[in-house]
Design an enzyme around this catalytic site. Structure first.
Site, PDB file in Angstrom:
ATOM      1  N   ASP A   4      14.642  46.185  73.749  1.00  0.00           N
ATOM      2  CA  ASP A   4      13.787  44.996  73.773  1.00  0.00           C
ATOM      3  C   ASP A   4      12.618  45.177  72.790  1.00  0.00           C
ATOM      4  OD1 ASP A   4      12.403  42.762  74.487  1.00  0.00           O
ATOM      5  OD2 ASP A   4      11.947  43.410  76.532  1.00  0.00           O
ATOM      6  N   LYS A  57      11.537  43.193  70.323  1.00  0.00           N
ATOM      7  CA  LYS A  57      10.788  41.971  69.976  1.00  0.00           C
ATOM      8  C   LYS A  57      10.218  42.050  68.558  1.00  0.00           C
ATOM      9  CE  LYS A  57       9.470  40.509  74.649  1.00  0.00           C
ATOM     10  NZ  LYS A  57       9.889  41.640  75.480  1.00  0.00           N
ATOM     11  N   ASP A  74       8.159  40.525  62.346  1.00  0.00           N
ATOM     12  CA  ASP A  74       7.554  40.610  61.011  1.00  0.00           C
ATOM     13  C   ASP A  74       8.489  39.995  59.957  1.00  0.00           C
ATOM     14  OD1 ASP A  74       5.765  41.443  58.962  1.00  0.00           O
ATOM     15  OD2 ASP A  74       5.220  43.201  60.160  1.00  0.00           O
TER      16      ASP A  74
HETATM   17  O1  6AU Z   1      10.945  42.352  85.834  1.00  0.00           O
HETATM   18  P1  6AU Z   1       9.710  42.831  85.104  1.00  0.00           P
HETATM   19  O2  6AU Z   1       8.601  41.805  85.141  1.00  0.00           O
HETATM   20  O3  6AU Z   1       9.261  44.193  85.562  1.00  0.00           O
HETATM   21  O4  6AU Z   1      10.137  43.070  83.595  1.00  0.00           O
HETATM   22  C1  6AU Z   1      10.554  42.025  82.773  1.00  0.00           C
HETATM   23  C2  6AU Z   1      11.052  42.574  81.445  1.00  0.00           C
HETATM   24  C3  6AU Z   1       9.997  43.321  80.650  1.00  0.00           C
HETATM   25  C4  6AU Z   1       9.534  42.329  79.607  1.00  0.00           C
HETATM   26  O5  6AU Z   1       9.162  42.964  78.399  1.00  0.00           O
HETATM   27  C5  6AU Z   1      10.785  41.462  79.403  1.00  0.00           C
HETATM   28  O6  6AU Z   1      11.504  41.497  80.639  1.00  0.00           O
HETATM   29  N1  6AU Z   1      10.508  40.041  79.051  1.00  0.00           N
HETATM   30  C6  6AU Z   1      11.107  39.453  77.912  1.00  0.00           C
HETATM   31  C7  6AU Z   1      12.197  40.039  77.167  1.00  0.00           C
HETATM   32  C8  6AU Z   1      13.325  40.633  77.834  1.00  0.00           C
HETATM   33  O7  6AU Z   1      12.298  39.878  75.977  1.00  0.00           O
HETATM   34  C9  6AU Z   1      10.720  38.186  77.520  1.00  0.00           C
HETATM   35  C10 6AU Z   1       9.878  37.416  78.341  1.00  0.00           C
HETATM   36  O8  6AU Z   1       9.598  36.262  78.080  1.00  0.00           O
HETATM   37  N2  6AU Z   1       9.422  37.981  79.501  1.00  0.00           N
HETATM   38  C11 6AU Z   1       9.706  39.269  79.869  1.00  0.00           C
HETATM   39  O9  6AU Z   1       9.283  39.693  80.953  1.00  0.00           O
HETATM   40  O10 6AU Z   1      10.645  44.415  80.020  1.00  0.00           O
END
Ligand code: 6AU
EC number: 4.1.1.23
Length: 301
Positions: A113, A115, A118
């Site tokens: 992940d 993200k 750039d």
């Molecule tokens: O279930 P959590 O809240 O402990 O973790 C959610 C995971 C984290 C975030 O970096 C990721 O999902 N995430 C992402 C991703 C996957 O790209 C996008 C987003 O909008 N929200 C989010 O939580 O690793």
């Protein structure tokens, strides 16, 4: 939307990773991706190991073998592990080697992940080089569409020859996200222009594709060129959110009501005081049952 994961594999003739993922989901009956946001190698591997025995036992189950108590163990718990490699304090090549071993043992894909956000030339270097060399080991990574098509082109130059795939962040789960409306629409268009590398979106809902449910098999054999795999974070069964803006919805809400394909769960599974195996099982069942319910609803229409 009504098609099974396995049936949808034909919609990704250019992406082996998408076909592999859909196949694993169907075989293991799980649409759960575990998000492992932990800072020590050992912790990361322990989470995978804790959930892993279920996956190992599936192999035993396939051959109908039983555990020492005589009961056949439950089905696997995850199809995909999601990493944030740059938060690991003691990163070394050994972690990648161990991840590879676990991946082969349990049959899941790895989604870094990262993200990326750039210009094309920079993300190319970030993806291929540095300490992490993400493209060498991650089947899937993700990128923000904000820099424009160049970001996908740059990542594609590195990832496509290696058979990797990309997700575009077209929506975010956090409160106040700016990734909405015309931004999301533009992200979808960008993905459509790069179907040879982009397999889907990080988003809260299904964004594209033919939602028809034809009773005619010939119709169902037609390739849906607008099919993308949607992976949704912000999934939790016990909490409404965290103190930093994360917002949670249930697997049922995300998969059944919003038509998403994969639920991404982190702290809901390994957060403090949680029984990792029990939670993984709960999310796997919840996500899979929501999918079955969705199929049922569609076929009754
Ligand atoms: O279930 P959590 O809240 O402990 O973790 C959610 C995971 C984290 C975030 O970096 C990721 O999902 N995430 C992402 C991703 C996957 O790209 C996008 C987003 O909008 N929200 C989010 O939580 O690793």
């Amino acid at each position: 939307m009504s098609r099974t994961y396995a049936q949808r594999a034909k919609n990704f003739p250019q992406n082996e990773v998408a076909r592999m993922l859909l196949k694993i989901i169907e075989q293991k009956r799980t649409n759960l991706c575990v998000a492992i946001d932990l800072t020590k190698k050992r912790q990361v591997l322990e989470v995978i190991e804790k959930v892993g025995p279920y996956v190992c036992l599936i192999k035993e189950e396939r051959t109908n073998s039983k555990d020492s108590s005589g009961s056949i163990k439950g089905k696997l718990r995850f199809s995909k592990a999601k990493t944030h490699i740059d938060i690991i304090e003691d990163f070394d090549q050994g972690l990648i080697d161990e991840l590879r071993i676990l991946q082969e043992r349990f049959n899941f894909l790895i989604f870094e992940d990262r993200k990326f956000a750039d210009i094309g030339n920079t993300v190319k270097l970030q993806y291929s080089s540095g300490i992490y060399k993400i493209a060498e080991w991650a089947h899937i990574t993700n990128a923000h569409p904000i820099p424009g098509d160049g970001i996908i082109k740059g990542l594609k130059e590195v990832g496509k020859p290696l058979g990797r795939s990309l997700l575009i962040l077209s929506e975010m789960s956090s409160a106040g996200s700016l990734a909405t409306g015309s931004y999301t629409e533009a992200a979808i268009e960008m993905a459509r222009r790069h179907r040879d590398f982009v397999i889907g979106f990080v988003a809260g809902r299904k964004l594209t594709g033919n939602n028809y449910d034809s009773k005619n098999q010939a119709d169902n054999d037609v390739i849906d060129n607008d099919d993308f795999i949607v992976m949704s974070p912000g999934v939790g069964l016990s909490d409404a959110g965290d103190k930093l803006g994360q917002q949670y919805r249930s697997p049922r809400d995300v998969v059944l009501k919003s038509g998403s394909d994969v639920i991404i769960v982190g702290r809901g599974i390994y957060g403090e005081g949680r029984d990792i195996i029990e939670e993984a099982k709960r999310y796997q069942e919840s996500g899979w049952n929501a999918y079955l319910e969705r199929l049922e609803l569609q076929s009754n229409k």
